[in-house]
Design an enzyme around this catalytic site. Structure first.
Site, PDB file in Angstrom:
ATOM      1  N   CYS A  43      17.114  -5.531 -13.833  1.00  0.00           N
ATOM      2  CA  CYS A  43      18.323  -6.364 -13.818  1.00  0.00           C
ATOM      3  C   CYS A  43      19.346  -5.846 -12.811  1.00  0.00           C
ATOM      4  CB  CYS A  43      18.932  -6.421 -15.220  1.00  0.00           C
ATOM      5  SG  CYS A  43      20.545  -7.199 -15.237  1.00  0.00           S
ATOM      6  N   CYS A  48      18.787  -9.479 -11.623  1.00  0.00           N
ATOM      7  CA  CYS A  48      19.940 -10.347 -11.918  1.00  0.00           C
ATOM      8  C   CYS A  48      21.187 -10.042 -11.089  1.00  0.00           C
ATOM      9  CB  CYS A  48      20.332 -10.223 -13.386  1.00  0.00           C
ATOM     10  SG  CYS A  48      18.955 -10.063 -14.509  1.00  0.00           S
ATOM     11  N   LYS A  51      20.794 -10.342  -7.231  1.00  0.00           N
ATOM     12  CA  LYS A  51      20.522 -11.780  -7.033  1.00  0.00           C
ATOM     13  C   LYS A  51      21.815 -12.587  -7.107  1.00  0.00           C
ATOM     14  CE  LYS A  51      20.317 -14.350 -10.189  1.00  0.00           C
ATOM     15  NZ  LYS A  51      19.255 -14.528 -11.154  1.00  0.00           N
ATOM     16  N   TYR A  99      25.646   3.419 -15.539  1.00  0.00           N
ATOM     17  CA  TYR A  99      24.568   3.524 -16.532  1.00  0.00           C
ATOM     18  C   TYR A  99      24.299   4.988 -16.871  1.00  0.00           C
ATOM     19  CZ  TYR A  99      23.002  -1.274 -17.152  1.00  0.00           C
ATOM     20  OH  TYR A  99      22.929  -2.587 -17.539  1.00  0.00           O
ATOM     21  N   TYR A 180      12.032 -19.435 -12.167  1.00  0.00           N
ATOM     22  CA  TYR A 180      13.400 -18.983 -11.903  1.00  0.00           C
ATOM     23  C   TYR A 180      13.538 -18.349 -10.507  1.00  0.00           C
ATOM     24  CZ  TYR A 180      14.895 -18.778 -16.907  1.00  0.00           C
ATOM     25  OH  TYR A 180      15.250 -19.039 -18.204  1.00  0.00           O
ATOM     26  N   GLU A 184      15.614 -19.860  -7.420  1.00  0.00           N
ATOM     27  CA  GLU A 184      16.881 -19.202  -7.074  1.00  0.00           C
ATOM     28  C   GLU A 184      16.861 -18.691  -5.641  1.00  0.00           C
ATOM     29  OE1 GLU A 184      18.406 -17.826 -11.493  1.00  0.00           O
ATOM     30  OE2 GLU A 184      17.539 -16.306 -10.207  1.00  0.00           O
ATOM     31  N   GLY A 265       5.602 -14.993 -11.198  1.00  0.00           N
ATOM     32  CA  GLY A 265       5.663 -14.370 -12.514  1.00  0.00           C
ATOM     33  C   GLY A 265       5.696 -12.852 -12.422  1.00  0.00           C
ATOM     34  N   HIS A 439      41.059 -31.560 -20.025  1.00  0.00           N
ATOM     35  CA  HIS A 439      41.113 -32.513 -18.921  1.00  0.00           C
ATOM     36  C   HIS A 439      41.940 -31.974 -17.766  1.00  0.00           C
ATOM     37  CE1 HIS A 439      40.842 -36.468 -17.163  1.00  0.00           C
ATOM     38  NE2 HIS A 439      42.137 -36.413 -16.926  1.00  0.00           N
ATOM     39  N   GLU A 444      34.278 -31.745 -19.951  1.00  0.00           N
ATOM     40  CA  GLU A 444      34.799 -32.668 -20.972  1.00  0.00           C
ATOM     41  C   GLU A 444      33.773 -33.760 -21.278  1.00  0.00           C
ATOM     42  OE1 GLU A 444      38.206 -35.269 -19.857  1.00  0.00           O
ATOM     43  OE2 GLU A 444      37.990 -34.360 -17.887  1.00  0.00           O
TER      44      GLU A 444
HETATM   45  P1  NDP Z   1       8.333 -17.671 -14.005  1.00  0.00           P
HETATM   46  O1  NDP Z   1       7.422 -17.430 -15.124  1.00  0.00           O
HETATM   47  O2  NDP Z   1       9.670 -18.275 -14.251  1.00  0.00           O
HETATM   48  O3  NDP Z   1       7.618 -18.557 -12.912  1.00  0.00           O
HETATM   49  C1  NDP Z   1       6.373 -18.205 -12.370  1.00  0.00           C
HETATM   50  C2  NDP Z   1       5.945 -19.354 -11.479  1.00  0.00           C
HETATM   51  O4  NDP Z   1       4.747 -19.003 -10.810  1.00  0.00           O
HETATM   52  C3  NDP Z   1       5.662 -20.614 -12.285  1.00  0.00           C
HETATM   53  O5  NDP Z   1       6.149 -21.696 -11.552  1.00  0.00           O
HETATM   54  C4  NDP Z   1       4.139 -20.615 -12.384  1.00  0.00           C
HETATM   55  O6  NDP Z   1       3.613 -21.900 -12.468  1.00  0.00           O
HETATM   56  C5  NDP Z   1       3.772 -20.008 -11.035  1.00  0.00           C
HETATM   57  N1  NDP Z   1       2.466 -19.366 -11.041  1.00  0.00           N
HETATM   58  C6  NDP Z   1       2.037 -18.389 -11.870  1.00  0.00           C
HETATM   59  N2  NDP Z   1       0.775 -18.012 -11.541  1.00  0.00           N
HETATM   60  C7  NDP Z   1       0.424 -18.768 -10.488  1.00  0.00           C
HETATM   61  C8  NDP Z   1      -0.754 -18.856  -9.703  1.00  0.00           C
HETATM   62  N3  NDP Z   1      -1.810 -18.090  -9.953  1.00  0.00           N
HETATM   63  N4  NDP Z   1      -0.779 -19.749  -8.692  1.00  0.00           N
HETATM   64  C9  NDP Z   1       0.278 -20.542  -8.438  1.00  0.00           C
HETATM   65  N5  NDP Z   1       1.418 -20.498  -9.154  1.00  0.00           N
HETATM   66  C10 NDP Z   1       1.494 -19.628 -10.169  1.00  0.00           C
HETATM   67  O7  NDP Z   1       8.435 -16.266 -13.258  1.00  0.00           O
HETATM   68  P2  NDP Z   1       9.399 -15.709 -12.162  1.00  0.00           P
HETATM   69  O8  NDP Z   1       8.562 -14.785 -11.358  1.00  0.00           O
HETATM   70  O9  NDP Z   1      10.133 -16.778 -11.456  1.00  0.00           O
HETATM   71  O10 NDP Z   1      10.431 -14.877 -13.037  1.00  0.00           O
HETATM   72  C11 NDP Z   1       9.981 -13.903 -13.979  1.00  0.00           C
HETATM   73  C12 NDP Z   1      10.857 -13.915 -15.195  1.00  0.00           C
HETATM   74  O11 NDP Z   1      12.092 -13.308 -14.892  1.00  0.00           O
HETATM   75  C13 NDP Z   1      11.193 -15.304 -15.703  1.00  0.00           C
HETATM   76  O12 NDP Z   1      10.272 -15.730 -16.672  1.00  0.00           O
HETATM   77  C14 NDP Z   1      12.556 -15.145 -16.289  1.00  0.00           C
HETATM   78  O13 NDP Z   1      12.445 -14.951 -17.665  1.00  0.00           O
HETATM   79  C15 NDP Z   1      13.136 -13.927 -15.607  1.00  0.00           C
HETATM   80  N6  NDP Z   1      14.202 -14.336 -14.678  1.00  0.00           N
HETATM   81  C16 NDP Z   1      15.336 -14.876 -15.180  1.00  0.00           C
HETATM   82  C17 NDP Z   1      16.342 -15.273 -14.349  1.00  0.00           C
HETATM   83  C18 NDP Z   1      17.583 -15.864 -14.923  1.00  0.00           C
HETATM   84  O14 NDP Z   1      17.823 -15.706 -16.117  1.00  0.00           O
HETATM   85  N7  NDP Z   1      18.376 -16.594 -14.144  1.00  0.00           N
HETATM   86  C19 NDP Z   1      16.248 -15.132 -12.903  1.00  0.00           C
HETATM   87  C20 NDP Z   1      14.996 -14.578 -12.473  1.00  0.00           C
HETATM   88  C21 NDP Z   1      14.023 -14.207 -13.334  1.00  0.00           C
HETATM   89  P3  NDP Z   1       3.519 -22.705 -13.861  1.00  0.00           P
HETATM   90  O15 NDP Z   1       4.906 -23.190 -14.157  1.00  0.00           O
HETATM   91  O16 NDP Z   1       2.571 -23.802 -13.570  1.00  0.00           O
HETATM   92  O17 NDP Z   1       2.996 -21.735 -14.876  1.00  0.00           O
END
Ligand code: NDP
Length: 464
Positions: A43, A48, A51, A99, A180, A184, A265, A439, A444
């Site tokens: 984070c 976070c 970012k 921290y 995400y 982003e 992911g 307002h 609102e």
């Molecule tokens: P996410 O799980 O959000 O997204 C992963 C993306 O990769 C999905 O669109 C998924 O597709 C795709 N994907 C996964 N495997 C493959 C593959 N083999 N081929 C093609 N596409 C694939 O993960 P992120 O990496 O974006 O973020 C990780 C985590 O970090 C998030 O789950 C979130 O919880 C956290 N995060 C939170 C933020 C916030 O609160 N603002 C900001 C950034 C991260 P599909 O949808 O089809 O599964």
């Protein structure tokens, strides 16, 4: 009773580990915490916080454009990437210091080394080879960006880790993923003037969000010039003769860019941690399996945060850590509450959301009232920006309980935080209706949508 070196040994100095270590130490427990990289974890160090600083930086380009309608002349603004990186790094270093200071003030022993389990009560500190024992062990080692090793040429790509430290801002970037991080960073890079393309395997970006948020954001991103390619994936990445990268897609496209970023992911960071030696069970993804109290199958070993692959969000890891301290040290067994977690996607426009999407609610409820408003926020009237805001309230027709609120537009994340309190308190649509509007604000609209836009009965949309 056996004698241990510590009451608690925490492996991992991120949001969950630091919170648990600091609070347990402040209760007078003898605590050690080990971190192999930098205190603050994903984070603070490479997630976070940096970012969000990049998000702020990337907003300025639109703000300069919007200023004209309000009478301002902003002559040819220029952006300097090294300045942003240096200022961001300074802020991250300051936070890391806080921290460490928090842990130190609470009396925890801070160890700058990787630590691995030797058995259920023993940890080896890798830098010194020293072995120490602890009555309880908390694993809070988080996750890492999936490198997508099956993709030929994946080693030429960056992940969010490297995106925070690029020496130069690329002129163009291709981003794989529709979650995400992909969304982003696509908005960040575009806002900083980078030609940006996002490629996603599914039908629509942001799979787990309400469909209006997904399509609304997709349209807004394309309208500002981000290319969004759905139902396609990279099949290989190569370095071209001109030094740029060529990405081949499964539909036969060849896309060229200076950088390719994978945001596919994040995986749990459990490899080589000694879990087998300690007898700790993991699932098929390598995530640590825990019960409702974050306890692993080994009685004295607990795990919190991303390494457990429950909900990968900082506030969730912190909450799990606080519940762990209650359970383990205050004789007050406490289950983390994962219901109604508000969340934001810091895209442009932003998404803020809490509760069930329309589709999720339709699967679990017989009849829904859907309140939906789409409008141009007041700020965009003089600026001339065409972007529209979407607000949606999903209500159970049976008892008028609000099941979900979804917002696309400026400050949506801030709104989601406040409205989450109402949902957590069990608010009904009547409670929203009798709440006086503030307002003039965009929010609102959340308390002035008196008639349903439509209903959903047995999964089918019907007129109100
Ligand atoms: P996410 O799980 O959000 O997204 C992963 C993306 O990769 C999905 O669109 C998924 O597709 C795709 N994907 C996964 N495997 C493959 C593959 N083999 N081929 C093609 N596409 C694939 O993960 P992120 O990496 O974006 O973020 C990780 C985590 O970090 C998030 O789950 C979130 O919880 C956290 N995060 C939170 C933020 C916030 O609160 N603002 C900001 C950034 C991260 P599909 O949808 O089809 O599964």
């Amino acid at each position: 009773m056996a004698n241990f070196d510590y009451d608690l040994f925490v492996i991992g100095g991120g949001s969950g580990g630091v919170r648990a270590g600091r609070v347990a130490a402040s209760l007078g427990k003898k605590v050690a915490i080990a971190e192999e990289y930098r205190y603050g974890g994903t984070c603070v160090i490479r997630g976070c916080v940096p970012k969000k600083l990049f998000v702020y930086a990337s907003h300025f380009s639109e703000s300069f454009e919007d200023a004209g309608g309000y009478g301002w002349t902003v002559d040819a603004p220029r952006f300097d990437w090294p300045t942003l990186i240096a200022n961001k790094d300074r802020e991250i270093a300051r936070l890391e210091g806080l921290y460490r200071k928090g842990l130190d003030n609470a009396g925890a022993t801070i160890i700058d080394s990787r630590a691995e389990l030797v058995d259920a009560h023993t940890v080896e500190i890798k830098q010194t080879g020293e072995r120490v024992t602890a009555e309880r062990i908390l694993i809070a080692v988080g996750g890492f960006a999936n490198p997508h090793a099956a993709l030929p040429g994946h080693e030429l790509c960056i992940t969010s880790n490297e995106a925070f430290h690029l020496e130069t801002l690329p002129k163009s970037i291709l981003i794989a993923g529709g979650g995400y991080i992909a969304v982003e960073f696509a908005n960040i890079f575009h806002g900083l003037g980078v030609e940006t393309t996002i490629i996603y395997r599914g039908k629509e970006i942001l799979g787990r969000f309400d469909h209006d948020m997904r399509s609304g954001l997709h349209e807004a991103m394309e309208a500002k010039g981000i290319k969004v390619l759905c139902q396609d994936v990279f099949s290989s990445i190569e370095r071209s003769d001109d030094g740029r990268l060529s990405a081949h897609t499964s539909s036969g496209k060849v896309l060229k860019a200076d950088q390719v970023m994978l945001a596919l992911g994040r995986d749990p960071n459990t490899k080589g941690l000694g879990l087998e030696a300690a007898g700790v069970e993991t699932n098929h993804k390598g995530a640590i399996v825990v019960d409702d109290y974050s306890r692993t199958n080994v009685d004295n070993i607990f795990a919190v945060g991303d390494v457990t692959d429950r909900v990968q969000l900082t506030p969730v890891a912190i909450h799990e850590a606080m519940c762990f301290v209650e359970t383990a040290f205050k004789n007050n067994p406490t289950k983390p509450d994962h219901d109604l977690i508000a969340t934001a996607v810091f895209s442009q426009p932003e998404i803020g959301t809490v509760g069930l999407s329309e589709d999720e609610a339709a699967r679990s409820h017989k009849e829904l009232e859907i309140y939906r408003a789409q409008f141009r926020p007041m700020k965009h009237t003089l600026s001339g920006r065409q972007e529209r805001m979407i607000m949606k309230i999903v209500v159970d027709a049976k008892d008028r309980k609000v099941l979900g609120v979804h917002i696309l537009g400026p400050e949506a994340g801030e709104m989601a935080q406040i409205v989450a309190i109402a949902l957590k308190a069990g608010a009904t649509k009547d409670d929203f209706d009798r709440t006086m509007a503030v307002h003039p604000t965009a929010s609102e609209e959340l308390v002035t949508m008196y008639r349903p836009s439509y209903r959903v009965r047995d999964g089918e949309r019907v007129d109100p």
